[in-house]
Design a protein around this motif. Structure first.
Motif, mmCIF file in Angstrom:
data_model
loop_
_atom_site.group_PDB
_atom_site.id
_atom_site.type_symbol
_atom_site.label_atom_id
_atom_site.label_comp_id
_atom_site.label_asym_id
_atom_site.label_seq_id
_atom_site.Cartn_x
_atom_site.Cartn_y
_atom_site.Cartn_z
ATOM 1 N N ASP A 116 0.740 -0.878 0.383
ATOM 2 C CA ASP A 116 0.078 -0.173 -0.227
ATOM 3 C C ASP A 116 0.428 0.939 0.629
ATOM 4 O O ASP A 116 1.776 1.206 0.707
ATOM 5 C CB ASP A 116 -0.774 0.010 1.180
ATOM 6 N N GLY A 117 0.471 2.597 -0.611
ATOM 7 C CA GLY A 117 1.096 3.730 -0.837
ATOM 8 C C GLY A 117 2.191 3.049 -1.471
ATOM 9 O O GLY A 117 3.183 4.051 -1.998
ATOM 10 N N SER A 118 2.417 2.876 -2.908
ATOM 11 C CA SER A 118 3.240 1.904 -3.681
ATOM 12 C C SER A 118 3.821 3.152 -4.677
ATOM 13 O O SER A 118 5.260 3.670 -4.665
ATOM 14 C CB SER A 118 3.509 0.866 -4.187
ATOM 15 N N SER A 119 2.661 4.520 -4.768
ATOM 16 C CA SER A 119 3.130 5.737 -5.308
ATOM 17 C C SER A 119 4.148 6.611 -4.974
ATOM 18 O O SER A 119 4.939 6.821 -5.005
ATOM 19 C CB SER A 119 2.286 6.306 -6.059
ATOM 20 N N ASN A 208 -7.066 14.248 1.270
ATOM 21 C CA ASN A 208 -5.848 15.426 0.353
ATOM 22 C C ASN A 208 -7.346 16.315 -0.136
ATOM 23 O O ASN A 208 -8.052 16.906 -0.862
ATOM 24 C CB ASN A 208 -6.112 13.872 -1.204
ATOM 25 N N TRP A 242 -1.204 14.881 5.227
ATOM 26 C CA TRP A 242 -1.206 14.411 4.255
ATOM 27 C C TRP A 242 -0.373 13.061 3.913
ATOM 28 O O TRP A 242 0.956 13.854 2.493
ATOM 29 C CB TRP A 242 -1.890 14.828 3.391
ATOM 30 N N ALA A 244 -0.710 10.271 1.420
ATOM 31 C CA ALA A 244 -0.259 9.280 0.612
ATOM 32 C C ALA A 244 -0.382 8.111 1.080
ATOM 33 O O ALA A 244 -0.030 7.212 0.327
ATOM 34 C CB ALA A 244 -0.052 10.036 -0.599
ATOM 35 N N SER A 245 0.142 7.950 1.982
ATOM 36 C CA SER A 245 -0.047 6.285 2.071
ATOM 37 C C SER A 245 -0.542 6.254 3.447
ATOM 38 O O SER A 245 -0.695 6.256 4.367
ATOM 39 C CB SER A 245 1.748 5.804 2.619
ATOM 40 N N MET A 246 -1.402 5.044 3.244
ATOM 41 C CA MET A 246 -3.129 4.739 4.796
ATOM 42 C C MET A 246 -1.743 3.993 6.097
ATOM 43 O O MET A 246 -2.797 4.586 6.682
ATOM 44 C CB MET A 246 -3.484 4.105 3.377
ATOM 45 N N PHE A 260 -8.416 10.395 9.943
ATOM 46 C CA PHE A 260 -8.198 10.517 8.322
ATOM 47 C C PHE A 260 -9.738 10.374 7.460
ATOM 48 O O PHE A 260 -10.123 9.575 7.769
ATOM 49 C CB PHE A 260 -7.079 9.371 8.495
ATOM 50 N N TYR A 262 -10.685 9.695 3.253
ATOM 51 C CA TYR A 262 -10.708 9.873 1.849
ATOM 52 C C TYR A 262 -12.295 9.384 1.561
ATOM 53 O O TYR A 262 -13.095 8.166 1.548
ATOM 54 C CB TYR A 262 -9.384 8.597 1.142
ATOM 55 N N ARG A 274 -11.726 6.220 -3.182
ATOM 56 C CA ARG A 274 -10.710 6.082 -3.768
ATOM 57 C C ARG A 274 -10.808 5.015 -3.291
ATOM 58 O O ARG A 274 -9.800 3.404 -3.976
ATOM 59 C CB ARG A 274 -9.502 6.744 -3.441
ATOM 60 N N LEU A 275 -10.490 4.360 -1.627
ATOM 61 C CA LEU A 275 -10.292 3.217 -0.737
ATOM 62 C C LEU A 275 -10.438 1.902 -1.309
ATOM 63 O O LEU A 275 -12.467 1.897 -1.741
ATOM 64 C CB LEU A 275 -9.614 4.008 0.141
ATOM 65 N N ARG A 276 -10.270 0.749 -1.117
ATOM 66 C CA ARG A 276 -10.351 -0.524 -1.303
ATOM 67 C C ARG A 276 -11.882 -1.084 -0.482
ATOM 68 O O ARG A 276 -10.671 -0.823 0.758
ATOM 69 C CB ARG A 276 -9.570 -1.647 -2.018
ATOM 70 N N GLU A 280 -7.995 -2.503 1.801
ATOM 71 C CA GLU A 280 -7.997 -1.732 2.990
ATOM 72 C C GLU A 280 -8.878 -0.871 4.025
ATOM 73 O O GLU A 280 -8.314 -0.859 5.445
ATOM 74 C CB GLU A 280 -7.567 -0.247 2.134
HETATM 75 P P1 AFP Z 1 -0.949 3.154 -4.357
HETATM 76 O O1 AFP Z 1 -0.687 2.543 -3.497
HETATM 77 O O2 AFP Z 1 -1.854 3.050 -5.241
HETATM 78 O O3 AFP Z 1 0.063 4.260 -3.570
HETATM 79 O O4 AFP Z 1 -2.300 4.198 -2.803
HETATM 80 C C1 AFP Z 1 -2.289 4.579 -1.360
HETATM 81 C C2 AFP Z 1 -3.673 4.935 -1.429
HETATM 82 O O5 AFP Z 1 -4.226 4.250 -1.543
HETATM 83 C C3 AFP Z 1 -3.626 5.311 0.471
HETATM 84 O O6 AFP Z 1 -2.377 4.286 0.778
HETATM 85 C C4 AFP Z 1 -3.553 6.584 0.302
HETATM 86 O O7 AFP Z 1 -4.411 7.047 1.313
HETATM 87 C C5 AFP Z 1 -4.159 7.382 -1.053
HETATM 88 O O8 AFP Z 1 -3.920 5.976 -2.480
HETATM 89 C C6 AFP Z 1 -3.598 8.642 -1.777
HETATM 90 O O9 AFP Z 1 -4.356 9.057 -2.441
HETATM 91 P P2 AFP Z 1 -3.689 10.720 -3.574
HETATM 92 O O10 AFP Z 1 -3.283 9.350 -4.716
HETATM 93 O O11 AFP Z 1 -5.002 10.482 -4.069
HETATM 94 O O12 AFP Z 1 -3.107 11.212 -2.135
#
Ligand code: AFP
Length: 356
Positions: A116-119, A208, A242, A244-246, A260, A262, A274-276, A280
């Protein structure tokens, strides 16, 4: 240095003695622990590890990172060999993975988000794995997708890891929330944060804010009131975060409280959030409730929702109880058409929750 600390294995043994978990569940959690150690090692090697991995777009339509693929494979390989599972579903796979016949059929189902949060990986920020365990069908009934579509309330265990400055594993088996820190030199998770509790009141929230124009009025109202700080209806200053990593956000809330969100928004009408739900919201919801916090969509408790599909998305509001209750109330007021001072052009003064 003390050599008599409570390791994760010892902790699970104690829970077994108390009858809180069965030996099969303890063994499965030990397998997940092993998978997490391998993922931690892969994450810490970063690009050194990921030069030759092929990546594509996952079932969510998101570009996979090489480490998403590596972490997913690690979970599948280690957990299928443990003989405790009937099947697994992951955020990275379209269909359930049924344990092949060469392995003994266990009684549990594993649901996981391998990374999670791999971006955040390119930025070398904290990421983690999230997992949720359900009981599978009994008897000879073949495992199907619908067996995974159970409300979060039926989870028997859930947890997440943090691959950050320290590697941590946060776990609940339904008797509170406990945090373990990996001693990297000896490869053992040790209990460092027993009985984690989320404080009921907070002055910190995470959202966000770039999505503000898509939010519903109750969320806009909440955030606007927080931002007004001491001079607004809340009468106190708030801090905002913020990451961006839950996993990192929920960990912060376990440590010092907070909210927190979303929330539901109108950014993409095909996605109510956004979240699954499975990967999640449900596991984090179980953990947050076990630590004395709350989780909601704003309109209902997430753990009571019957999932409709494996990759369903959901609005999420979680954290310190008083703030989640406040947001539930704001949604209720809005849905029942109750006028609030926020709706008025003169909005700026008091909220419903202030007594003075
Ligand atoms: P990724 O795993 O694609 O990075 O997504 C992480 C996530 O599901 C969660 O961990 C964050 O809270 C949320 O997305 C971040 O979302 P934003 O990119 O809109 O900030």
């Amino acid at each position: 240095m003390s050599y008599h600390r409570v390791t994760l294995s010892k902790f699970l043994l104690e829970r077994r003695k108390e009858g809180a978990i069965d030996p099969e569940l303890a063994s499965l959690i030990n397998d997940i622990e092993s998978a997490c150690k391998y993922v931690a090692a892969a994450v810490s090697r970063g690009r050194l590890n990921t030069m030759e991995v092929n990546v594509s777009v996952n079932v969510q339509g998101e570009e996979q990172k090489p480490l998403d693929v590596i972490a997913n494979d690690i979970f599948l390989k280690i957990c299928e060999e443990g003989d405790q599972l009937q099947g697994m579903v992951s955020e990275e796979m379209e269909q359930p993975y049924i344990i092949p016949p060469e392995h003994k059929k266990g009684k549990y189902l594993l649901i996981f988000d391998p990374l999670d949060g791999s971006s955040n990986l390119d930025l070398n920020l904290t990421v983690g794995s999230i997992f949720s365990i359900l009981k599978g069908p009994v008897g000879n009934e073949p495992l199907k997708e619908h067996h995974f579509l159970r409300p979060g309330r039926e989870q028997v265990a859930a947890g997440f890891t943090l691959y950050g400055p320290t590697v941590m594993l946060i776990l609940t088996v339904g008797n509170g929330v406990h945090g373990f820190t990996l001693d990297r030199e000896v490869g053992i998770f040790t209990l460092t944060h027993p009985n984690m509790r989320i404080v009921e009141s907070t002055k910190e929230f995470a959202i966000n804010a770039s999505n503000e124009r898509f939010w519903e009025p109750p969320v806009k109202r909440y955030v606007e009131e927080c931002i007004k700080g001491k001079t607004g209806p809340r009468g106190k200053d708030f801090n905002m975060r913020w990451i961006a990593s839950m996993v990192a956000e929920v960990y912060r809330i376990l440590i010092r409280g907070g909210l927190f969100m979303y929330p539901r928004d109108t950014k993409d009408l095909s996605k109510p959030g956004r979240l699954r739900l499975l990967y999640e919201a449900n596991p984090m919801g179980f953990i947050v409730e076990q630590a004395g916090g709350m989780i909601s969509t704003g309109r209902e408790c997430i753990l009571d929702i019957v999932p409709q599909s494996l990759h369903q998305r959901i609005p999420v509001i979680l954290g310190s109880k008083e703030e989640v209750e406040r947001l539930n109330q704001y949604h209720y007021d809005y849905d029942s058409g109750k006028p609030t001072e926020f709706d008025s052009p003169l909005f700026s003064t008091r909220s419903l929750f202030r007594n003075d």
